[in-house]
Design an enzyme around this catalytic site. Sequence first.
Site, PDB file in Angstrom:
ATOM      1  N   LYS A  22       0.797  -1.395   0.131  1.00  0.00           N
ATOM      2  CA  LYS A  22       0.031  -0.109   0.029  1.00  0.00           C
ATOM      3  C   LYS A  22       0.684   1.221   0.072  1.00  0.00           C
ATOM      4  O   LYS A  22       0.848   2.255  -1.077  1.00  0.00           O
ATOM      5  CB  LYS A  22      -0.803  -0.064   1.444  1.00  0.00           C
ATOM      6  CG  LYS A  22      -1.601   1.238   1.612  1.00  0.00           C
ATOM      7  CD  LYS A  22      -2.671   1.564   2.874  1.00  0.00           C
ATOM      8  CE  LYS A  22      -1.757   1.428   3.894  1.00  0.00           C
ATOM      9  NZ  LYS A  22      -1.535   3.021   4.334  1.00  0.00           N
ATOM     10  N   ASN A  23       1.855   1.353   0.707  1.00  0.00           N
ATOM     11  CA  ASN A  23       2.748   2.435   1.149  1.00  0.00           C
ATOM     12  C   ASN A  23       3.536   2.588  -0.079  1.00  0.00           C
ATOM     13  O   ASN A  23       4.542   3.733  -0.053  1.00  0.00           O
ATOM     14  CB  ASN A  23       3.286   2.544   2.346  1.00  0.00           C
ATOM     15  CG  ASN A  23       2.232   2.682   3.429  1.00  0.00           C
ATOM     16  OD1 ASN A  23       1.168   2.995   3.236  1.00  0.00           O
ATOM     17  ND2 ASN A  23       2.392   2.486   4.910  1.00  0.00           N
ATOM     18  N   CYS A 116      -4.938  12.201  12.641  1.00  0.00           N
ATOM     19  CA  CYS A 116      -5.895  11.023  12.647  1.00  0.00           C
ATOM     20  C   CYS A 116      -5.641  10.411  13.773  1.00  0.00           C
ATOM     21  O   CYS A 116      -4.931  10.779  14.782  1.00  0.00           O
ATOM     22  CB  CYS A 116      -5.345  10.025  11.260  1.00  0.00           C
ATOM     23  SG  CYS A 116      -3.720   9.245  11.701  1.00  0.00           S
ATOM     24  N   ARG A 121       0.109  14.282  12.790  1.00  0.00           N
ATOM     25  CA  ARG A 121       0.350  13.905  11.407  1.00  0.00           C
ATOM     26  C   ARG A 121       0.921  15.485  10.897  1.00  0.00           C
ATOM     27  O   ARG A 121       0.097  15.757   9.614  1.00  0.00           O
ATOM     28  CB  ARG A 121      -0.374  13.311  10.742  1.00  0.00           C
ATOM     29  CG  ARG A 121      -0.926  12.150  11.554  1.00  0.00           C
ATOM     30  CD  ARG A 121       0.014  11.079  11.794  1.00  0.00           C
ATOM     31  NE  ARG A 121       0.526  10.273  10.457  1.00  0.00           N
ATOM     32  CZ  ARG A 121       0.128   9.322   9.806  1.00  0.00           C
ATOM     33  NH1 ARG A 121      -1.084   8.655  10.299  1.00  0.00           N
ATOM     34  NH2 ARG A 121       0.481   8.902   8.706  1.00  0.00           N
ATOM     35  N   ASP A 309       4.754   0.416  12.277  1.00  0.00           N
ATOM     36  CA  ASP A 309       3.408  -0.184  11.747  1.00  0.00           C
ATOM     37  C   ASP A 309       3.284  -1.620  11.879  1.00  0.00           C
ATOM     38  O   ASP A 309       2.395  -2.334  11.804  1.00  0.00           O
ATOM     39  CB  ASP A 309       3.454  -0.303   9.977  1.00  0.00           C
ATOM     40  CG  ASP A 309       3.356   1.178   9.594  1.00  0.00           C
ATOM     41  OD1 ASP A 309       3.418   1.495   8.435  1.00  0.00           O
ATOM     42  OD2 ASP A 309       2.894   2.139  10.397  1.00  0.00           O
ATOM     43  N   ARG A 401      -8.542  -0.473   4.580  1.00  0.00           N
ATOM     44  CA  ARG A 401      -7.810   0.658   3.884  1.00  0.00           C
ATOM     45  C   ARG A 401      -6.337  -0.178   3.743  1.00  0.00           C
ATOM     46  O   ARG A 401      -5.744   0.376   2.802  1.00  0.00           O
ATOM     47  CB  ARG A 401      -7.370   1.664   5.022  1.00  0.00           C
ATOM     48  CG  ARG A 401      -8.643   2.403   5.188  1.00  0.00           C
ATOM     49  CD  ARG A 401      -8.365   3.677   6.106  1.00  0.00           C
ATOM     50  NE  ARG A 401      -7.335   4.515   5.485  1.00  0.00           N
ATOM     51  CZ  ARG A 401      -6.865   5.583   5.867  1.00  0.00           C
ATOM     52  NH1 ARG A 401      -7.516   6.115   7.009  1.00  0.00           N
ATOM     53  NH2 ARG A 401      -6.129   6.358   5.304  1.00  0.00           N
TER      54      ARG A 401
HETATM   55  C1  EPZ Z   1       4.194   6.798   6.644  1.00  0.00           C
HETATM   56  O1  EPZ Z   1       3.522   7.749   6.790  1.00  0.00           O
HETATM   57  C2  EPZ Z   1       3.331   5.729   6.428  1.00  0.00           C
HETATM   58  N1  EPZ Z   1       2.334   6.141   5.337  1.00  0.00           N
HETATM   59  C3  EPZ Z   1       2.851   5.118   7.798  1.00  0.00           C
HETATM   60  O2  EPZ Z   1       1.907   4.160   7.589  1.00  0.00           O
HETATM   61  C4  EPZ Z   1       3.851   4.777   8.674  1.00  0.00           C
HETATM   62  O3  EPZ Z   1       3.629   4.512   9.811  1.00  0.00           O
HETATM   63  C5  EPZ Z   1       4.781   6.033   8.757  1.00  0.00           C
HETATM   64  O4  EPZ Z   1       5.394   6.493   7.276  1.00  0.00           O
HETATM   65  C6  EPZ Z   1       6.185   5.844   9.580  1.00  0.00           C
HETATM   66  O5  EPZ Z   1       6.779   4.779   8.806  1.00  0.00           O
HETATM   67  C7  EPZ Z   1       2.273   6.063   3.944  1.00  0.00           C
HETATM   68  O6  EPZ Z   1       3.572   5.740   3.709  1.00  0.00           O
HETATM   69  C8  EPZ Z   1       1.160   6.348   3.077  1.00  0.00           C
HETATM   70  P1  EPZ Z   1       6.145  10.143   8.531  1.00  0.00           P
HETATM   71  P2  EPZ Z   1       3.965   9.615   7.111  1.00  0.00           P
HETATM   72  O7  EPZ Z   1       6.019  11.317   7.842  1.00  0.00           O
HETATM   73  O8  EPZ Z   1       4.825   9.529   5.968  1.00  0.00           O
HETATM   74  C9  EPZ Z   1       6.335  13.508  11.969  1.00  0.00           C
HETATM   75  C10 EPZ Z   1       0.178   2.727   7.962  1.00  0.00           C
HETATM   76  O9  EPZ Z   1      -0.132   2.188   8.760  1.00  0.00           O
HETATM   77  N2  EPZ Z   1       6.311  14.489  10.643  1.00  0.00           N
HETATM   78  O10 EPZ Z   1       7.438   9.274   8.404  1.00  0.00           O
HETATM   79  O11 EPZ Z   1       2.897  10.289   7.215  1.00  0.00           O
HETATM   80  C11 EPZ Z   1       5.109  12.604  12.090  1.00  0.00           C
HETATM   81  O12 EPZ Z   1       4.104  13.417  12.712  1.00  0.00           O
HETATM   82  C12 EPZ Z   1       0.408   4.116   7.669  1.00  0.00           C
HETATM   83  O13 EPZ Z   1       0.338   2.277   6.478  1.00  0.00           O
HETATM   84  C13 EPZ Z   1       6.405  15.759  11.143  1.00  0.00           C
HETATM   85  O14 EPZ Z   1       6.338  16.338  12.475  1.00  0.00           O
HETATM   86  O15 EPZ Z   1       4.699   9.161   8.559  1.00  0.00           O
HETATM   87  C14 EPZ Z   1       5.574  11.506  12.802  1.00  0.00           C
HETATM   88  O16 EPZ Z   1       5.830  11.705  14.207  1.00  0.00           O
HETATM   89  C15 EPZ Z   1       0.233   4.760   9.329  1.00  0.00           C
HETATM   90  N3  EPZ Z   1       6.500  16.644   9.985  1.00  0.00           N
HETATM   91  C16 EPZ Z   1       7.117  11.405  11.951  1.00  0.00           C
HETATM   92  O17 EPZ Z   1       7.498  12.647  11.833  1.00  0.00           O
HETATM   93  C17 EPZ Z   1       6.158  16.328   8.816  1.00  0.00           C
HETATM   94  O18 EPZ Z   1       6.391  17.257   7.800  1.00  0.00           O
HETATM   95  C18 EPZ Z   1       7.227  10.179  10.888  1.00  0.00           C
HETATM   96  O19 EPZ Z   1       6.117  10.672  10.114  1.00  0.00           O
HETATM   97  C19 EPZ Z   1       6.118  14.926   8.478  1.00  0.00           C
HETATM   98  C20 EPZ Z   1       6.351  14.096   9.562  1.00  0.00           C
END
Ligand code: EPZ
Length: 420
Positions: A22-23, A116, A121, A309, A401
């Site tokens: 998915k990701n 969410c 996020r 995850d 999802r």
């Molecule tokens: C991706 O989300 C995945 N989703 C998530 O999978 C996964 O849990 C996550 O990466 C971590 O591995 C997809 O790839 C579509 P991040 P993402 O940006 O990219 C903070 C699932 O279950 N952050 O790596 O949104 C954020 O709050 C989903 O399939 C900022 O502060 O996660 C988090 O604490 C859930 N500012 C950390 O970084 C930003 O601009 C990591 O988030 C971006 C992120």
Amino acid sequence: MDKLIIQGGNRLNGEVTISGAKNAALPILCASLLAETPLKLSGVAALKDIDTTIKLLGIMGVKIARNGSEVSLDASEVASFEATYEMVKTMRASILVLGPLLARFGTARVSLPGGCAIGSRPVDLHIKGLQAMGAAIHITHGYIQASTLHLPNRRLQGARYYMDLVTVTGTENLMMAAALAEGTTVLENAAKEPEVVDLAEMLIKMGANISGAGTDVITIVGVDKLNGTTHNIVCDRIEAGTYMVAVAMTGGEVKLLNARADLLDAVIEKLREAGATVTSHQNSITVKSDGKLKAVNIRTAPHPAFPTDMQAQFMALNTVAEGVAKVTETIFENRFMHVQEMQRMGADISIDGNTALVKGIEFLDGATVMATDLRASASLVLAGLVARGETVIERIYHLDRGYEHLESKLNALGANVRRV
Ligand code: EPZ
């Protein structure tokens, strides 16, 4: 609203085929916006989030044909450069159209994704990276309004950008934006997840000049245009990990097809530490277990460390393992929603900040529980598979999802799961 009804106690045996990730599919579908000619994908799973992304791209004017797990996308006549709140609120990964729209069309209007269940996020790092590349970005009325029309040749300019936090979609958005920028972009502290690598490999086939994907420094030398290509989506390591934990907990022997052990080192290490036997082959993984496991400590962190995850799934494993385990979540601020649901099944878990202490017990008791987010829902299914009696899981749209045909895959392995 659909629910799942699970009768616990069955061992799992047989073979299961893992779907495309998915990701990886989500950013790769959005990358179609960068191409002047059609992109042909295979291994695209039948998931709600993928339906949502295809719908969003269609509204923008991308011509899309879908036949099972094959999807072709033609972005030669994109007419709208907007992702509305209605679209984005159902799936925050819609933010992944921002980079491609800016890179190819010089303009984008994308709703800020709400938070969410698992956390606020934010997307501040996506925005700061694009601003480093010269984009003019204003946040008004809940929308990100972005433009490059004031720049030389109306194009993003290559830049060196250090990401304060490792962000998966942030890295993906900026890599896609930089692919068509003028000059060279260096992304530092980049995410190393396999899905980032899969996106990079596809962009390179489209004509992008990218090196370093999979390391924490990715260098992208912008090119003038990108063309469509063919690409098979990498297998879903989290779906695979979920089934591996399932058979480790229930006992039995399961062979996962279309699964790559090299994407799951941290998870396999923990399964072996818990007492399961894991063997891997070219494109499959076999897990064998007697169902009697030892508690294992978990600490999530960016790839290649233990994936966030898979945290909820290992929480379920630890509730019925022998001993006490510490589960620490370092990525998201609120990713323990599954704990109170497991406590209703008798689990002995206490939370202190971002760490949960799990004391293994003999049996969980079936109960009615509620899914809150994708991976929490999966962990409740795992708990139901080993609980005494019947478990009813409500709000399972979360599951749909991210897990393709979950109940039919589990029933084919000997589980007793009904969707009503
Ligand atoms: C991706 O989300 C995945 N989703 C998530 O999978 C996964 O849990 C996550 O990466 C971590 O591995 C997809 O790839 C579509 P991040 P993402 O940006 O990219 C903070 C699932 O279950 N952050 O790596 O949104 C954020 O709050 C989903 O399939 C900022 O502060 O996660 C988090 O604490 C859930 N500012 C950390 O970084 C930003 O601009 C990591 O988030 C971006 C992120």
